[in-house]
Design a protein around this motif. Structure first.
Motif, PDB file in Angstrom:
ATOM      1  N   VAL A  97       0.977  -1.003  -0.124  1.00 39.68           N
ATOM      2  CA  VAL A  97       0.087  -0.091   0.063  1.00 39.68           C
ATOM      3  C   VAL A  97       0.835   1.235   0.114  1.00 39.68           C
ATOM      4  O   VAL A  97       0.441   2.160  -0.826  1.00 39.68           O
ATOM      5  N   GLU A  98       1.959   1.365   0.886  1.00 40.17           N
ATOM      6  CA  GLU A  98       2.733   2.240   0.965  1.00 40.17           C
ATOM      7  C   GLU A  98       3.575   2.570  -0.508  1.00 40.17           C
ATOM      8  O   GLU A  98       3.669   3.781  -0.688  1.00 40.17           O
ATOM      9  N   GLY A  99       3.982   1.559  -1.100  1.00 43.21           N
ATOM     10  CA  GLY A  99       4.606   1.499  -2.375  1.00 43.21           C
ATOM     11  C   GLY A  99       3.726   2.092  -3.580  1.00 43.21           C
ATOM     12  O   GLY A  99       4.277   2.876  -4.244  1.00 43.21           O
ATOM     13  N   VAL A 100       2.667   1.763  -3.451  1.00 41.20           N
ATOM     14  CA  VAL A 100       1.500   2.022  -4.556  1.00 41.20           C
ATOM     15  C   VAL A 100       1.129   3.722  -4.248  1.00 41.20           C
ATOM     16  O   VAL A 100       1.084   4.334  -5.327  1.00 41.20           O
ATOM     17  N   HIS A 160       6.511  -0.892 -11.829  1.00 45.72           N
ATOM     18  CA  HIS A 160       5.894   0.294 -12.223  1.00 45.72           C
ATOM     19  C   HIS A 160       4.616   0.751 -11.093  1.00 45.72           C
ATOM     20  O   HIS A 160       4.423   2.094 -11.013  1.00 45.72           O
ATOM     21  N   LEU A 161       3.881  -0.219 -10.585  1.00 49.14           N
ATOM     22  CA  LEU A 161       2.840   0.103  -9.672  1.00 49.14           C
ATOM     23  C   LEU A 161       3.534   0.767  -8.613  1.00 49.14           C
ATOM     24  O   LEU A 161       2.941   1.530  -7.716  1.00 49.14           O
ATOM     25  N   LEU A 162       4.688   0.551  -7.941  1.00 52.60           N
ATOM     26  CA  LEU A 162       5.378   1.148  -6.910  1.00 52.60           C
ATOM     27  C   LEU A 162       6.066   2.205  -6.941  1.00 52.60           C
ATOM     28  O   LEU A 162       6.791   2.888  -6.345  1.00 52.60           O
ATOM     29  N   ALA A 163       5.846   3.007  -8.124  1.00 53.52           N
ATOM     30  CA  ALA A 163       6.282   4.305  -8.629  1.00 53.52           C
ATOM     31  C   ALA A 163       4.912   5.098  -8.914  1.00 53.52           C
ATOM     32  O   ALA A 163       4.237   4.809  -9.462  1.00 53.52           O
ATOM     33  N   GLN A 219      11.084  -7.911 -19.622  1.00 50.40           N
ATOM     34  CA  GLN A 219       9.731  -8.680 -18.957  1.00 50.40           C
ATOM     35  C   GLN A 219       9.065  -9.030 -20.170  1.00 50.40           C
ATOM     36  O   GLN A 219       8.277  -8.151 -20.536  1.00 50.40           O
ATOM     37  N   LEU A 220       8.944 -10.402 -20.080  1.00 57.22           N
ATOM     38  CA  LEU A 220       8.046 -10.839 -21.362  1.00 57.22           C
ATOM     39  C   LEU A 220       6.411 -11.070 -20.923  1.00 57.22           C
ATOM     40  O   LEU A 220       5.797 -11.335 -22.128  1.00 57.22           O
ATOM     41  N   LEU A 221       6.053 -10.922 -19.746  1.00 56.04           N
ATOM     42  CA  LEU A 221       4.852 -11.190 -19.208  1.00 56.04           C
ATOM     43  C   LEU A 221       4.074  -9.975 -18.650  1.00 56.04           C
ATOM     44  O   LEU A 221       3.179 -10.308 -17.866  1.00 56.04           O
ATOM     45  N   ALA A 222       4.400  -8.845 -18.882  1.00 57.73           N
ATOM     46  CA  ALA A 222       4.178  -7.711 -18.454  1.00 57.73           C
ATOM     47  C   ALA A 222       2.452  -7.520 -18.814  1.00 57.73           C
ATOM     48  O   ALA A 222       1.622  -7.074 -18.138  1.00 57.73           O
ATOM     49  N   ILE A 223       2.321  -8.001 -20.179  1.00 49.53           N
ATOM     50  CA  ILE A 223       0.814  -7.567 -20.493  1.00 49.53           C
ATOM     51  C   ILE A 223       0.009  -8.369 -19.669  1.00 49.53           C
ATOM     52  O   ILE A 223      -1.006  -7.915 -18.997  1.00 49.53           O
ATOM     53  N   PRO A 224      -0.226  -9.798 -19.552  1.00 45.77           N
ATOM     54  CA  PRO A 224      -0.882 -10.326 -18.733  1.00 45.77           C
ATOM     55  C   PRO A 224      -0.855 -10.289 -17.578  1.00 45.77           C
ATOM     56  O   PRO A 224      -1.870 -10.083 -16.525  1.00 45.77           O
ATOM     57  N   ALA A 225       0.487  -9.852 -16.831  1.00 47.56           N
ATOM     58  CA  ALA A 225       0.514  -9.374 -15.430  1.00 47.56           C
ATOM     59  C   ALA A 225      -0.319  -8.024 -15.144  1.00 47.56           C
ATOM     60  O   ALA A 225      -1.109  -7.995 -14.052  1.00 47.56           O
ATOM     61  N   ASN A 226      -0.003  -7.134 -15.777  1.00 48.65           N
ATOM     62  CA  ASN A 226      -0.832  -5.862 -15.734  1.00 48.65           C
ATOM     63  C   ASN A 226      -2.268  -6.147 -16.074  1.00 48.65           C
ATOM     64  O   ASN A 226      -3.223  -5.552 -15.240  1.00 48.65           O
ATOM     65  N   ALA A 227      -2.982  -6.958 -16.691  1.00 50.98           N
ATOM     66  CA  ALA A 227      -4.178  -7.402 -17.034  1.00 50.98           C
ATOM     67  C   ALA A 227      -4.904  -7.920 -15.878  1.00 50.98           C
ATOM     68  O   ALA A 227      -5.890  -7.629 -15.364  1.00 50.98           O
ATOM     69  N   LEU A 228      -3.907  -8.793 -15.110  1.00 45.27           N
ATOM     70  CA  LEU A 228      -4.474  -9.305 -13.898  1.00 45.27           C
ATOM     71  C   LEU A 228      -4.403  -8.268 -12.693  1.00 45.27           C
ATOM     72  O   LEU A 228      -5.308  -8.463 -11.822  1.00 45.27           O
ATOM     73  N   ALA A 248      -4.818  -5.094 -12.995  1.00 45.16           N
ATOM     74  CA  ALA A 248      -5.331  -3.793 -13.224  1.00 45.16           C
ATOM     75  C   ALA A 248      -6.836  -3.756 -12.389  1.00 45.16           C
ATOM     76  O   ALA A 248      -7.098  -2.573 -11.783  1.00 45.16           O
ATOM     77  N   PRO A 249      -7.691  -4.816 -12.167  1.00 46.65           N
ATOM     78  CA  PRO A 249      -8.932  -4.483 -11.287  1.00 46.65           C
ATOM     79  C   PRO A 249      -8.481  -4.224  -9.795  1.00 46.65           C
ATOM     80  O   PRO A 249      -9.561  -3.528  -9.303  1.00 46.65           O
ATOM     81  N   ALA A 250      -7.463  -4.440  -9.292  1.00 49.07           N
ATOM     82  CA  ALA A 250      -7.073  -3.837  -7.995  1.00 49.07           C
ATOM     83  C   ALA A 250      -6.255  -2.643  -7.734  1.00 49.07           C
ATOM     84  O   ALA A 250      -6.260  -2.155  -6.548  1.00 49.07           O
ATOM     85  N   VAL A 251      -5.737  -1.925  -8.818  1.00 51.59           N
ATOM     86  CA  VAL A 251      -4.740  -0.863  -8.564  1.00 51.59           C
ATOM     87  C   VAL A 251      -5.735   0.446  -8.229  1.00 51.59           C
ATOM     88  O   VAL A 251      -5.620   1.219  -7.119  1.00 51.59           O
ATOM     89  N   VAL A 252      -6.922   0.707  -8.872  1.00 49.87           N
ATOM     90  CA  VAL A 252      -7.709   1.743  -8.663  1.00 49.87           C
ATOM     91  C   VAL A 252      -8.378   1.794  -7.302  1.00 49.87           C
ATOM     92  O   VAL A 252      -8.315   2.792  -6.681  1.00 49.87           O
ATOM     93  N   PRO A 253      -8.827   0.547  -7.147  1.00 52.74           N
ATOM     94  CA  PRO A 253      -9.637   0.387  -5.794  1.00 52.74           C
ATOM     95  C   PRO A 253      -8.546   0.598  -4.605  1.00 52.74           C
ATOM     96  O   PRO A 253      -9.036   1.304  -3.685  1.00 52.74           O
ATOM     97  N   LEU A 254      -7.416   0.174  -4.845  1.00 53.26           N
ATOM     98  CA  LEU A 254      -6.476   0.073  -3.809  1.00 53.26           C
ATOM     99  C   LEU A 254      -6.095   1.762  -3.575  1.00 53.26           C
ATOM    100  O   LEU A 254      -6.150   2.313  -2.325  1.00 53.26           O
ATOM    101  N   LEU A 255      -5.905   2.509  -4.624  1.00 50.60           N
ATOM    102  CA  LEU A 255      -5.661   3.962  -4.424  1.00 50.60           C
ATOM    103  C   LEU A 255      -6.795   4.413  -3.858  1.00 50.60           C
ATOM    104  O   LEU A 255      -6.496   5.398  -3.042  1.00 50.60           O
ATOM    105  N   GLY A 256      -7.952   4.352  -4.538  1.00 51.40           N
ATOM    106  CA  GLY A 256      -9.369   4.999  -3.918  1.00 51.40           C
ATOM    107  C   GLY A 256      -9.462   4.892  -2.418  1.00 51.40           C
ATOM    108  O   GLY A 256      -9.757   5.819  -1.689  1.00 51.40           O
ATOM    109  N   LEU A 257      -9.192   3.377  -1.886  1.00 52.92           N
ATOM    110  CA  LEU A 257      -9.534   3.276  -0.587  1.00 52.92           C
ATOM    111  C   LEU A 257      -8.358   3.788   0.225  1.00 52.92           C
ATOM    112  O   LEU A 257      -8.680   4.387   1.410  1.00 52.92           O
ATOM    113  N   ALA A 258      -7.245   3.800  -0.114  1.00 55.49           N
ATOM    114  CA  ALA A 258      -6.153   4.605   0.483  1.00 55.49           C
ATOM    115  C   ALA A 258      -6.460   6.263   0.596  1.00 55.49           C
ATOM    116  O   ALA A 258      -6.234   6.796   1.697  1.00 55.49           O
ATOM    117  N   LEU A 259      -6.846   6.797  -0.235  1.00 53.38           N
ATOM    118  CA  LEU A 259      -7.068   8.201  -0.232  1.00 53.38           C
ATOM    119  C   LEU A 259      -8.389   8.276   0.707  1.00 53.38           C
ATOM    120  O   LEU A 259      -8.632   9.321   1.592  1.00 53.38           O
TER     121      LEU A 259
END
Length: 473
Positions: free
Chosen positions: A204-207, A230-233, A382-391, A393-404
């Protein structure tokens, strides 16, 4: 052509100033600049103005580079003495020491102001913003070693010495803008992960704050290998969510749009101060602030102009930022979003991706644009960045929104903030699981030149085979 030049004049002028600032890394301005002024006087007005801005940027960039290259502490290398230093960043622990960015304000009886890298023994570390009384030895940074040149890396940040601290004690805390930034950061850190421990709190602190110091080396490596580091930047998405949250809250409360834009502008400034001057944060903060100002002044905005202004702000402060990996990755990703994402989305229209289509398009475009930079800077791909980011993605915006949301409610109810943080911990755990799952695969990334050559050969052969079949009859 003339109509296009007039319409694009702000972008061309901003690009000229930006180019001049960047050019200071190659040559410092001298008499050649004065000679060019004489030549510019004979050119058309628009060309002359662009040339003058280029020369202005070149001159200012040369001034800043000269200032960054000066060091009053370099003559004390090898000497021990007492001094005073201000901690300006978060501590990073290595196997043998704690390393912290700082600014020396006094050393061996002399008053000065010079950035340094503080090196302390492993153990307790002073907080960001603390003013330290120290007994230290001045050392020169390491040269090229194991593929990393610490001396050059630090010099581009205006740091020329490492201060090995034998004794330290806190004598106060900084004030002014720095003190305000420290207070905002402390408040943000206390509220976003209240009650969380371990990896969940670290993610959470990283994101939210862009810190990865709380992660274990194993988890940090998994985030890198999976293409999720990149999610931790802190990125433009964070800044956009901060401003958007303020605007939505103002709309719910019935506050006027004028006051809402002013509050959004204040929130952007506060968030940038809290998380620090990372290139992606400054770029997004400048863009967000200019958008709010554009609305307040009833002026239209242009995304390329906003991008160039962000680059100007960063390069005007430190032209060496051009060589920073964060700067290169941030701007390459934004350019890819502007140029490649629409084309990728059109290409993917025939595939059953549903709501994942924009995520895949953005991930593929940014991955393609940043791949050369990642290889040159970190020698990894990184060869699997696309599937990793697709997996992920559903958690990133909720995590930021709940933190705020936890930050906003913490001053009124600590229990409610802790409950929101507990819920947010599950999103952090999900991101951790995705990073471990994808980053743990043996083919998640390549780090050898031989593997890269084999990959490129395979891609070229596949493209040569596919092109005739895709060509319309």
């Amino acid at each position: 052509m003339n109509e296009l030049a007039v319409r694009r004049a702000p972008q061309l002028l901003a690009a000229s100033l930006c180019g001049g600032l960047a050019f200071a890394n190659v040559f410092r301005i001298g008499m050649a600049g004065l000679a060019m002024l004489v030549v510019l006087a004979a050119l058309p007005r628009a060309v002359a103005l662009a040339g003058c801005l280029l020369l202005l940027g070149w001159w200012w960039g040369s001034v800043r580079v000269d200032a960054l290259d000066r060091s009053a502490l370099a003559v004390h290398v090898g000497e021990a003495g007492r001094g005073r230093a201000v901690v300006t960043g978060a501590a990073r622990r290595t196997r043998f020491a704690v390393r912290i960015p700082g600014v020396v304000t006094r050393y061996a009886g002399e008053s000065l102001r010079e950035p340094v890298l503080l090196e302390l023994a492993n153990g307790r570390a002073p907080p960001q913003g603390a003013v330290l009384g120290v007994l230290a030895v001045i050392k020169a940074p390491h040269g090229p070693r194991d593929g990393f040149d610490e001396r050059t890396w630090l010099r581009r940040r205006g740091v020329h010495v490492v201060m090995h601290v034998d004794e330290w004690h806190i004598v106060g805390h900084r004030s002014g803008i720095g003190g305000l930034a420290d207070a905002l950061r402390r408040q943000l850190r206390r509220s976003i992960a209240r009650g969380l421990r371990g990896e969940r709190a670290a993610v959470v602190e990283g994101v939210v704050l862009g810190e990865d110091g709380g992660l274990t080396d194993e988890l940090r490596q998994r985030f890198r290998a999976s293409g999720l580091y990149h999610l931790l930047a802190v990125s433009g998405q964070n800044v956009a969510l901060v401003a958007g949250s303020v605007l939505v809250l103002a709309w719910v409360l019935g506050i006027s749009r004028l006051l809402a834009e002013l509050c959004a502008l204040a929130a952007i400034i506060a968030y940038v101060l809290a998380v620090g001057a990372q290139p992606s944060v400054v770029r997004a903060g400048v863009a967000g602030a200019l958008c709010s100002l554009a609305w307040l002044t009833a002026r239209a905005t242009d995304r390329w102009h906003l991008l160039l202004v962000g680059a100007i702000v960063l390069l005007a402060w430190n032209p060496y930022t051009l060589f920073d990996a964060g700067f290169q990755l941030s701007f390459a990703a934004v350019v890819a979003i502007f140029v490649l994402v629409p084309r990728f989305q059109r290409f993917l229209e025939g595939y059953p991706l549903g709501r994942l289509r924009p995520v895949v398009a953005v991930s593929a475009a940014c991955g393609l644009a940043t791949a050369p930079i990642l290889w040159l800077q970190f020698h990894s791909l990184q060869l699997l960045a696309i599937p990793a980011n697709a997996l992920a993605a559903p958690a990133v915006v909720p995590l930021l929104g709940l933190a705020l949301a936890a930050t906003a409610i913490a001053p009124f109810s600590g229990g409610a903030a802790a409950a929101i943080a507990w819920l947010n911990g599950w999103f952090a755990a999900y991101l951790t699981g995705v990073a471990r799952l994808v980053g743990g695969l043996p083919f998640a990334q390549i780090q050898s030149t031989r593997s890269l050559i084999l990959l490129l050969t395979g891609v070229l052969l596949a493209a040569a085979y596919a092109c005739p079949r895709w060509r319309p009859s």
